[in-house]
Scaffold this motif. Structure first.
Motif, PDB file in Angstrom:
ATOM      1  N   MET A   1       7.712  -3.616  -4.266  1.00  0.00           N
ATOM      2  CA  MET A   1       8.366  -2.422  -3.744  1.00  0.00           C
ATOM      3  C   MET A   1       8.605  -2.564  -2.236  1.00  0.00           C
ATOM      4  O   MET A   1       7.765  -3.089  -1.522  1.00  0.00           O
ATOM      5  N   THR A   2       9.728  -2.064  -1.801  1.00  0.00           N
ATOM      6  CA  THR A   2      10.145  -2.319  -0.425  1.00  0.00           C
ATOM      7  C   THR A   2      10.024  -1.070   0.449  1.00  0.00           C
ATOM      8  O   THR A   2      10.316   0.033  -0.001  1.00  0.00           O
ATOM      9  N   VAL A   3       9.594  -1.274   1.677  1.00  0.00           N
ATOM     10  CA  VAL A   3       9.634  -0.223   2.685  1.00  0.00           C
ATOM     11  C   VAL A   3      10.821  -0.520   3.590  1.00  0.00           C
ATOM     12  O   VAL A   3      10.954  -1.626   4.101  1.00  0.00           O
ATOM     13  N   LEU A   4      11.701   0.460   3.737  1.00  0.00           N
ATOM     14  CA  LEU A   4      12.905   0.242   4.527  1.00  0.00           C
ATOM     15  C   LEU A   4      12.797   0.986   5.858  1.00  0.00           C
ATOM     16  O   LEU A   4      12.539   2.185   5.885  1.00  0.00           O
ATOM     17  N   TYR A   5      12.942   0.275   6.952  1.00  0.00           N
ATOM     18  CA  TYR A   5      12.938   0.904   8.283  1.00  0.00           C
ATOM     19  C   TYR A   5      14.352   0.906   8.835  1.00  0.00           C
ATOM     20  O   TYR A   5      14.988  -0.142   8.920  1.00  0.00           O
TER      21      TYR A   5
ATOM     22  N   THR B   1      22.442   2.175  -5.477  1.00  0.00           N
ATOM     23  CA  THR B   1      22.127   1.281  -4.363  1.00  0.00           C
ATOM     24  C   THR B   1      22.474   1.972  -3.055  1.00  0.00           C
ATOM     25  O   THR B   1      23.460   2.706  -2.991  1.00  0.00           O
TER      26      THR B   1
ATOM     27  N   ARG C   1      18.545  -1.785  -3.382  1.00  0.00           N
ATOM     28  CA  ARG C   1      18.546  -1.100  -4.681  1.00  0.00           C
ATOM     29  C   ARG C   1      17.456  -0.036  -4.727  1.00  0.00           C
ATOM     30  O   ARG C   1      16.329  -0.261  -4.290  1.00  0.00           O
TER      31      ARG C   1
ATOM     32  N   SER D   1      15.796   1.040  -7.178  1.00  0.00           N
ATOM     33  CA  SER D   1      14.665   0.709  -8.046  1.00  0.00           C
ATOM     34  C   SER D   1      13.581  -0.044  -7.278  1.00  0.00           C
ATOM     35  O   SER D   1      12.436  -0.061  -7.691  1.00  0.00           O
ATOM     36  N   GLU D   2      13.940  -0.669  -6.172  1.00  0.00           N
ATOM     37  CA  GLU D   2      12.951  -1.430  -5.427  1.00  0.00           C
ATOM     38  C   GLU D   2      12.374  -0.641  -4.254  1.00  0.00           C
ATOM     39  O   GLU D   2      11.444  -1.082  -3.600  1.00  0.00           O
TER      40      GLU D   2
ATOM     41  N   ARG E   1       7.137  -4.981  12.316  1.00  0.00           N
ATOM     42  CA  ARG E   1       6.882  -6.172  11.495  1.00  0.00           C
ATOM     43  C   ARG E   1       5.390  -6.474  11.459  1.00  0.00           C
ATOM     44  O   ARG E   1       4.811  -6.735  10.420  1.00  0.00           O
TER      45      ARG E   1
ATOM     46  N   GLU F   1       3.613  -3.931   9.319  1.00  0.00           N
ATOM     47  CA  GLU F   1       3.869  -4.156   7.895  1.00  0.00           C
ATOM     48  C   GLU F   1       3.102  -5.373   7.377  1.00  0.00           C
ATOM     49  O   GLU F   1       2.599  -5.361   6.267  1.00  0.00           O
ATOM     50  N   GLU F   2       3.038  -6.428   8.192  1.00  0.00           N
ATOM     51  CA  GLU F   2       2.270  -7.612   7.787  1.00  0.00           C
ATOM     52  C   GLU F   2       0.827  -7.208   7.504  1.00  0.00           C
ATOM     53  O   GLU F   2       0.227  -7.635   6.529  1.00  0.00           O
TER      54      GLU F   2
ATOM     55  N   ASN G   1       0.356  -5.093   4.332  1.00  0.00           N
ATOM     56  CA  ASN G   1       0.511  -5.806   3.067  1.00  0.00           C
ATOM     57  C   ASN G   1      -0.547  -6.872   2.853  1.00  0.00           C
ATOM     58  O   ASN G   1      -0.490  -7.630   1.894  1.00  0.00           O
TER      59      ASN G   1
ATOM     60  N   GLN H   1      22.773  -2.354 -10.848  1.00  0.00           N
ATOM     61  CA  GLN H   1      21.881  -1.281 -10.393  1.00  0.00           C
ATOM     62  C   GLN H   1      20.440  -1.766 -10.234  1.00  0.00           C
ATOM     63  O   GLN H   1      19.673  -1.219  -9.458  1.00  0.00           O
ATOM     64  N   GLN H   2      20.067  -2.770 -11.031  1.00  0.00           N
ATOM     65  CA  GLN H   2      18.663  -3.195 -11.012  1.00  0.00           C
ATOM     66  C   GLN H   2      18.498  -4.659 -10.624  1.00  0.00           C
ATOM     67  O   GLN H   2      17.386  -5.087 -10.355  1.00  0.00           O
TER      68      GLN H   2
ATOM     69  N   SER I   1      11.546  -9.211  -4.423  1.00  0.00           N
ATOM     70  CA  SER I   1      11.678  -7.977  -3.649  1.00  0.00           C
ATOM     71  C   SER I   1      10.919  -8.120  -2.344  1.00  0.00           C
ATOM     72  O   SER I   1       9.754  -8.495  -2.359  1.00  0.00           O
ATOM     73  N   PRO I   2      11.549  -7.827  -1.209  1.00  0.00           N
ATOM     74  CA  PRO I   2      10.831  -7.928   0.058  1.00  0.00           C
ATOM     75  C   PRO I   2       9.801  -6.799   0.182  1.00  0.00           C
ATOM     76  O   PRO I   2      10.015  -5.728  -0.374  1.00  0.00           O
ATOM     77  N   ASP I   3       8.685  -7.064   0.865  1.00  0.00           N
ATOM     78  CA  ASP I   3       7.690  -6.016   1.107  1.00  0.00           C
ATOM     79  C   ASP I   3       8.259  -4.969   2.060  1.00  0.00           C
ATOM     80  O   ASP I   3       7.960  -3.795   1.952  1.00  0.00           O
ATOM     81  N   TYR I   4       9.035  -5.421   3.004  1.00  0.00           N
ATOM     82  CA  TYR I   4       9.606  -4.486   3.976  1.00  0.00           C
ATOM     83  C   TYR I   4      10.905  -5.035   4.530  1.00  0.00           C
ATOM     84  O   TYR I   4      11.143  -6.245   4.506  1.00  0.00           O
ATOM     85  N   LEU I   5      11.736  -4.114   5.010  1.00  0.00           N
ATOM     86  CA  LEU I   5      13.017  -4.481   5.596  1.00  0.00           C
ATOM     87  C   LEU I   5      13.175  -3.686   6.870  1.00  0.00           C
ATOM     88  O   LEU I   5      13.106  -2.456   6.845  1.00  0.00           O
ATOM     89  N   ILE I   6      13.341  -4.361   7.981  1.00  0.00           N
ATOM     90  CA  ILE I   6      13.493  -3.650   9.251  1.00  0.00           C
ATOM     91  C   ILE I   6      14.925  -3.834   9.725  1.00  0.00           C
ATOM     92  O   ILE I   6      15.327  -4.927  10.094  1.00  0.00           O
ATOM     93  N   LEU I   7      15.713  -2.766   9.657  1.00  0.00           N
ATOM     94  CA  LEU I   7      17.124  -2.883  10.030  1.00  0.00           C
ATOM     95  C   LEU I   7      17.423  -2.042  11.269  1.00  0.00           C
ATOM     96  O   LEU I   7      16.749  -1.057  11.526  1.00  0.00           O
TER      97      LEU I   7
END
Lengths: 335, 96
Positions: free
Chosen positions: A1-5, A19, A31, A33-34, A286, A289-290, A293, B26-27, B90-96
């Motif tokens: 599962m992803t955390v989006l910043y 999406t 997406r 779902s992730e 970063r 988050e490291e 996790n 979608q998935q 799947s990435p653990d985190y994404l920093i944009l």
């Protein structure tokens, strides 16, 4: 599962076919779902559809201010548990509640001391002031652990306060002198290290706020901090044991890895404090988050869990203790 | 538990093909025109198979194949050519 910043002003988020598409200079897709959590900084635009999706699908969305302070979160419909809240309200201002307050303060001091010890091992105990601080904090720690008489809130906060002074004093030895860190200051932070710490605590507060709600607790009614109005006091309580484990640890490794420079910081518009520039923000996130996790041993269940799962387990433990009127709450300790 | 699947299809009819591709997108991650990598656990995959993906197809004419990619299979995967990213994770985190 992803955390989006979403950190950059001018970013636009749209929704299409389950999406999120995120447009700044480049286009990214993520997406649903992730997606587990979205952290949003000022200047990011979400379309109305994106907001409804976040609410409907129960994806946690947290908003932070420019200085990293918690601004708020989106709350969709959720199943609150009135039993837990009632138990929480009944416990406030009882000696039972003070028992929890003592555990929170103890957890914080013990972890702060453990962090100093871990770092002290690396310097092989050569810095005498550091060893002294470790000893001093041991005294406070034992004082909290062994006193049979109940300490009231003021006494607890007092012990926590002097212990914290000793701790931040010791931390100065981990930061090279050109960072000019001489101790903790805030509102606003006056040097880059304090700015990083404040920012990190803001992120931690946001994450703990989310798990508090998930566990059915009222974030605003605390035990250790309960006297301060207008603040999420329970979140501040639960945060205490994790401050050194997550934030202080991350800030020390970030500074010691030497990727940051004074130029990555800027004075705040009113000229009184220091703000993080965009690079500093991204690097700190970063690092956090490291650490979040990284699997750590969770003694309460004797298995390895990621730190962000431990947050949830700790608040569930607190909720259970309140329901069962037992004082079995154990802070999470690092070694 | 398997967490990554390789999904590929052969669909006769244009309309059905587009519909299936949209649902898969979608998935899953599209790695070639009719090949997807799908980061779902076994339970979720079964949910999508029973609820949506198979219903689109006419199984007299079309086919959908799903291969499990466990850790070892992912490791042994060889990839050549223009799209040379490793199997999706799947990435653990994404920093944009």
């Amino acid at each position: 599962m992803t955390v989006l910043y979403l950190t950059e002003p001018g970013t636009k988020v749209h929704y299409k076919n389950q999406t999120f598409t995120i447009k700044k200079n480049q286009t990214y897709t993520c997406r649903l779902s992730e997606l587990e959590l979205v952290v949003i900084l000022p200047g990011v635009q979400l379309t109305d559809v994106v907001i409804s999706i976040l609410l409907d699908q129960g994806i946690e969305a947290i908003f932070l201010r420019q200085d990293g302070q918690f601004r708020g979160r989106l709350q969709g419909s959720f199943p609150p548990n009135p039993l837990i809240r009632l138990a929480q309200y009944r416990t406030i201002e009882t000696s039972f509640g003070l028992g929890f307050a003592k555990k929170f303060a103890y957890g914080k001091i013990r972890n702060q001391r453990a962090l100093l010890q871990i770092k002290n091992r690396a310097t092989k105990g050569k810095i005498t002031q550091l060893s002294e601080s470790i000893d001093t904090m041991n005294v406070y720690q034992l004082q909290l652990k062994n006193t049979i008489t109940l300490l009231d809130q003021n006494e607890l906060m007092g012990i926590e306060g002097i212990s914290a002074r000793s701790y931040y004093q010791a931390l100065t030895y981990f930061f090279p002198s050109h960072w000019q860190f001489t101790g903790r200051n805030r509102r606003p932070p006056k040097d880059p290290i304090n700015a990083l710490l404040s920012w990190g605590y803001g992120v931690l507060l946001a994450r703990i706020f989310a798990v508090c709600v998930k566990a059915g607790l009222d974030p605003y009614l605390g035990f250790l901090h309960s006297i301060q109005p207008y603040r999420p006091n329970l979140v501040l309580d639960l945060m205490e044991e994790f401050r050194p484990v997550l934030v202080d640890y991350a800030v020390i490794s970030l500074i010691q890895s030497q990727v940051l420079d004074i130029a990555d910081f800027q004075p705040s518009p009113d000229g009184e404090g220091i703000w993080l520039g965009i690079t500093a923000k991204k690097l700190l996130l970063r690092e956090l988050e490291e650490r979040l996790n990284q699997p750590l041993l969770y003694p309460a269940q004797n298995r390895k869990l990621k730190l962000n799962q431990i947050f949830l387990e700790q608040s569930r433990m607190l909720a259970r203790c309140l329901l069962e009127s037992s004082l079995d709450y154990e802070p999470f300790f690092i070694k | 538990m398997i967490k990554l699947w390789l999904i590929c299809y052969d669909v006769r009819d244009d309309k059905r093909r587009t519909q299936l591709a949209k649902l898969l997108e979608q998935q899953c991650v599209r790695v070639q025109y009719s090949v997807f990598e799908c980061p779902l656990d076994t339970k979720k995959l079964e949910f999508f198979l029973s609820s949506k993906w198979l219903k689109v197809l006419n199984l007299q004419e079309d086919s959908l194949r799903i291969y499990p990619l466990d850790a070892l299979a992912k490791q042994k995967t060889k990839i050549y050519g223009v799209k040379d990213d490793p199997p999706y994770e799947s990435p653990d985190y994404l920093i944009l």
